[in-house]
Design a protein around this motif. Structure first.
Motif, mmCIF file in Angstrom:
data_model
loop_
_atom_site.group_PDB
_atom_site.id
_atom_site.type_symbol
_atom_site.label_atom_id
_atom_site.label_comp_id
_atom_site.label_asym_id
_atom_site.label_seq_id
_atom_site.Cartn_x
_atom_site.Cartn_y
_atom_site.Cartn_z
ATOM 1 N N UNK A 86 0.846 -1.188 0.000
ATOM 2 C CA UNK A 86 0.000 0.000 0.000
ATOM 3 C C UNK A 86 0.884 1.241 0.000
ATOM 4 N N UNK A 87 0.396 2.253 -0.668
ATOM 5 C CA UNK A 87 1.121 3.503 -0.827
ATOM 6 C C UNK A 87 0.609 4.516 0.181
ATOM 7 N N UNK A 88 1.530 5.121 0.913
ATOM 8 C CA UNK A 88 1.206 6.162 1.871
ATOM 9 C C UNK A 88 2.375 7.131 1.924
ATOM 10 N N UNK A 89 2.334 8.081 2.820
ATOM 11 C CA UNK A 89 3.438 9.031 2.953
ATOM 12 C C UNK A 89 4.155 8.774 4.270
ATOM 13 N N UNK A 90 5.485 8.937 4.261
ATOM 14 C CA UNK A 90 6.279 8.663 5.449
ATOM 15 C C UNK A 90 7.621 9.375 5.367
ATOM 16 N N UNK A 91 8.310 9.427 6.503
ATOM 17 C CA UNK A 91 9.668 9.964 6.553
ATOM 18 C C UNK A 91 10.705 8.852 6.646
ATOM 19 N N UNK A 92 10.282 7.589 6.553
ATOM 20 C CA UNK A 92 11.185 6.451 6.675
ATOM 21 C C UNK A 92 12.237 6.489 5.565
ATOM 22 N N UNK A 93 13.452 6.070 5.906
ATOM 23 C CA UNK A 93 14.510 5.993 4.907
ATOM 24 C C UNK A 93 14.773 4.536 4.573
ATOM 25 N N UNK A 94 14.915 4.235 3.303
ATOM 26 C CA UNK A 94 15.154 2.876 2.851
ATOM 27 C C UNK A 94 15.921 2.926 1.543
ATOM 28 N N UNK A 143 -2.346 5.709 -11.720
ATOM 29 C CA UNK A 143 -3.137 6.245 -12.833
ATOM 30 C C UNK A 143 -2.293 7.035 -13.835
ATOM 31 N N UNK A 144 -1.151 7.571 -13.385
ATOM 32 C CA UNK A 144 -0.256 8.325 -14.262
ATOM 33 C C UNK A 144 0.773 7.440 -14.955
ATOM 34 N N UNK A 145 0.710 6.128 -14.737
ATOM 35 C CA UNK A 145 1.685 5.201 -15.307
ATOM 36 C C UNK A 145 2.503 4.553 -14.201
ATOM 37 N N UNK A 146 3.553 3.852 -14.573
ATOM 38 C CA UNK A 146 4.410 3.163 -13.610
ATOM 39 C C UNK A 146 5.377 4.174 -13.000
ATOM 40 N N UNK A 147 5.422 4.201 -11.646
ATOM 41 C CA UNK A 147 6.324 5.106 -10.941
ATOM 42 C C UNK A 147 7.159 4.303 -9.968
ATOM 43 N N UNK A 148 8.335 4.780 -9.660
ATOM 44 C CA UNK A 148 9.238 4.137 -8.714
ATOM 45 C C UNK A 148 9.120 4.833 -7.370
ATOM 46 N N UNK A 149 8.903 4.027 -6.317
ATOM 47 C CA UNK A 149 8.768 4.544 -4.960
ATOM 48 C C UNK A 149 9.735 3.809 -4.040
ATOM 49 N N UNK A 150 10.112 4.422 -2.910
ATOM 50 C CA UNK A 150 10.873 3.698 -1.884
ATOM 51 C C UNK A 150 10.003 2.581 -1.307
ATOM 52 N N UNK A 151 10.616 1.460 -0.955
ATOM 53 C CA UNK A 151 9.889 0.307 -0.428
ATOM 54 C C UNK A 151 10.341 0.015 0.995
ATOM 55 N N UNK A 152 9.373 -0.117 1.899
ATOM 56 C CA UNK A 152 9.635 -0.508 3.281
ATOM 57 C C UNK A 152 8.871 -1.799 3.546
ATOM 58 N N UNK A 153 9.585 -2.859 3.896
ATOM 59 C CA UNK A 153 8.956 -4.143 4.205
ATOM 60 C C UNK A 153 8.752 -4.207 5.716
ATOM 61 N N UNK A 154 7.510 -4.473 6.131
ATOM 62 C CA UNK A 154 7.173 -4.540 7.549
ATOM 63 C C UNK A 154 6.649 -5.930 7.887
ATOM 64 N N UNK A 155 6.799 -6.323 9.135
ATOM 65 C CA UNK A 155 6.405 -7.656 9.575
ATOM 66 C C UNK A 155 4.889 -7.824 9.669
ATOM 67 N N UNK A 156 4.202 -6.825 10.191
ATOM 68 C CA UNK A 156 2.771 -6.952 10.448
ATOM 69 C C UNK A 156 2.038 -5.715 9.947
ATOM 70 N N UNK A 157 0.947 -5.943 9.231
ATOM 71 C CA UNK A 157 0.023 -4.879 8.851
ATOM 72 C C UNK A 157 -1.385 -5.355 9.195
#
Length: 85
Positions: free
Chosen positions: A23-31, A40-54
């Motif tokens: 899921x896409x959200x906003x954060x200050x996490x560094x990865x 909707x605007x096409x394929x974009x590259x985002x930072x990825x953070x893998x978390x244990x539990x959601x």
């Protein structure tokens, strides 16, 4: 806000390590990992953070909660330690 002292607040993709749901959200996490995500605007590259539990894998939200048998625990305690007076 004072410029230059706050971390970068940007869109980040979080991924559940158990289910793989993202899921896409906003954060200050560094990865250092990134992911290409269809938007909707096409394929974009985002930072990825893998978390244990959601909420996708947490027992409270999935209905997999463990029912605690308190009466059984009390009887187990009494069998083990007996009735002390």
């Amino acid at each position: 806000m004072k410029p230059g002292i706050h971390p970068d607040y940007r869109p980040v993709v979080f991924q559940d390590a158990t289910t793989g749901r993202t899921f896409l959200t906003r954060s200050t996490i560094t990865t250092s990992r990134t992911i290409d995500l269809e938007t909707p605007d096409g394929v974009r590259t985002y930072p990825l953070a893998v978390v244990e539990v959601t909420s996708d894998s947490h027992p409270f939200w999935t209905g997999g909660r463990r029912i605690v048998d308190t009466a059984g625990q009390v009887e187990k305690f009494r069998r083990r330690y007996g009735q002390r007076r």
